[in-house]
Design an enzyme around this catalytic site. Sequence first.
Site, PDB file in Angstrom:
ATOM      1  CE1 TYR A 120      -3.590   9.530   4.067  1.00  0.00           C
ATOM      2  CE2 TYR A 120      -4.393  10.218   6.224  1.00  0.00           C
ATOM      3  CZ  TYR A 120      -3.932   9.229   5.367  1.00  0.00           C
ATOM      4  OH  TYR A 120      -3.814   7.939   5.825  1.00  0.00           O
ATOM      5  NE  ARG A 135       2.959  12.624   2.718  1.00  0.00           N
ATOM      6  CZ  ARG A 135       3.240  13.364   3.793  1.00  0.00           C
ATOM      7  NH1 ARG A 135       2.511  13.291   4.874  1.00  0.00           N
ATOM      8  NH2 ARG A 135       4.263  14.178   3.795  1.00  0.00           N
ATOM      9  CG  HIS A 178      -4.577   0.219  -0.087  1.00  0.00           C
ATOM     10  ND1 HIS A 178      -3.246  -0.128  -0.111  1.00  0.00           N
ATOM     11  CD2 HIS A 178      -5.258  -0.920   0.230  1.00  0.00           C
ATOM     12  CE1 HIS A 178      -3.123  -1.424   0.172  1.00  0.00           C
ATOM     13  NE2 HIS A 178      -4.328  -1.915   0.372  1.00  0.00           N
ATOM     14  N   GLY A 229       6.738  -3.313  -8.217  1.00  0.00           N
ATOM     15  CA  GLY A 229       6.986  -2.379  -7.124  1.00  0.00           C
ATOM     16  C   GLY A 229       6.261  -2.691  -5.841  1.00  0.00           C
ATOM     17  CB  THR A 230       3.756  -4.446  -4.548  1.00  0.00           C
ATOM     18  OG1 THR A 230       3.185  -4.993  -3.346  1.00  0.00           O
ATOM     19  CG2 THR A 230       3.366  -5.322  -5.732  1.00  0.00           C
ATOM     20  CB  SER A 231       7.071  -6.836  -0.668  1.00  0.00           C
ATOM     21  OG  SER A 231       5.941  -6.585   0.155  1.00  0.00           O
TER      22      SER A 231
END
EC number: 2.3.1.286
Length: 226
Positions: A53, A56, A104, A169-171
């Site tokens: 992280y 990131r 999240h 932008g998300t399935s």
Amino acid sequence: MKNIVVLTGAGISAESGIKTFRDDNGLWEGHDVMKVASPKGFEENPALVLDFYNKRRKQLLEVEPNAAHYALKDLEKKYNVSIITQNVDDLHERAGSSNVIHLHGELLKVRSSFDKDLVLNWKKDLNLGDFCEFNSQLRPHIVWFGEEVPLLETAALEVQQADILLIIGTSMQVYPAAGLKDFAPSHCQMYFIDPQPAIRESQNLRIIKENASTGVKKLVESLLQN
């Protein structure tokens, strides 16, 4: 004033240079996802998780919002806008959006391993030995696999009030986030923006087969003109 609710995923941030973490083989940056994104992984090898992280976080501080993020902010000129994002970056906030729900967690925050409600802003590396006031190790403020999604109910309540729902932008294939669209009222008009949509158009669902930066900008211009 109508309510617009926006659901965003990795696709919108990818255009800013944020890696989407999970590769085709299911690995995150070469790591088994359960090694770097689960309570058990943190317990077994906290140094590995913190390093993952930290990298990131450094990457996030080097990128900027893109046209899609800024276009969504412009919607606030005419609509009540709520953004529900699966992303842990702060690009929506940096673009100026005022109401963002992070399902999240947030990469630029950490929290106590002892008290989950003790959350701190954090832009530097997080290391072993960085303790909270209760002498407990700080951990990334991220919802890991196997953990409760604390803002899911809040997000569902927002979707229930939507006149217009944008999915970007998300399935919408990964639960529980994928189930949020089912809370939309019957009159809600939905727009799905993705270059490779995994769902079909219907009476209330229009598909815009484009990347976020171009598709969102076009849709926002249209919505501001109506």
